[in-house]
Design a protein around this motif. Sequence first.
Motif: not given
Length: 86
Positions: A71-79
């Motif tokens: 599962h690649p890196a994601t941006i959640e809530d700016g983090v």
Amino acid sequence: MLRIALIDIFMFSLPFLIYGTYMLAAKGSAPMDVWQDAPVLWLLAAGCGLLLITMATLIQFSGGKPGGTYHPATIEDGVIKPGEID
């Protein structure tokens, strides 16, 4: 990646560090005199051997489980949430 490179560099240079420290402690001479008669070929072979063992160990015991889903890196809530293998 930098951590792995630093570990590899340290493991390759470890025989040279041990030899130099031992010779300085045993003979107490100047640092340049220690390396005049150094067994460089044996130190290189020992460094390469330690490097290969370290690389094999890191490959064997790091990373995700075989057959896992990446599962690649994601941006959640700016983090940034790093990628992972499930």
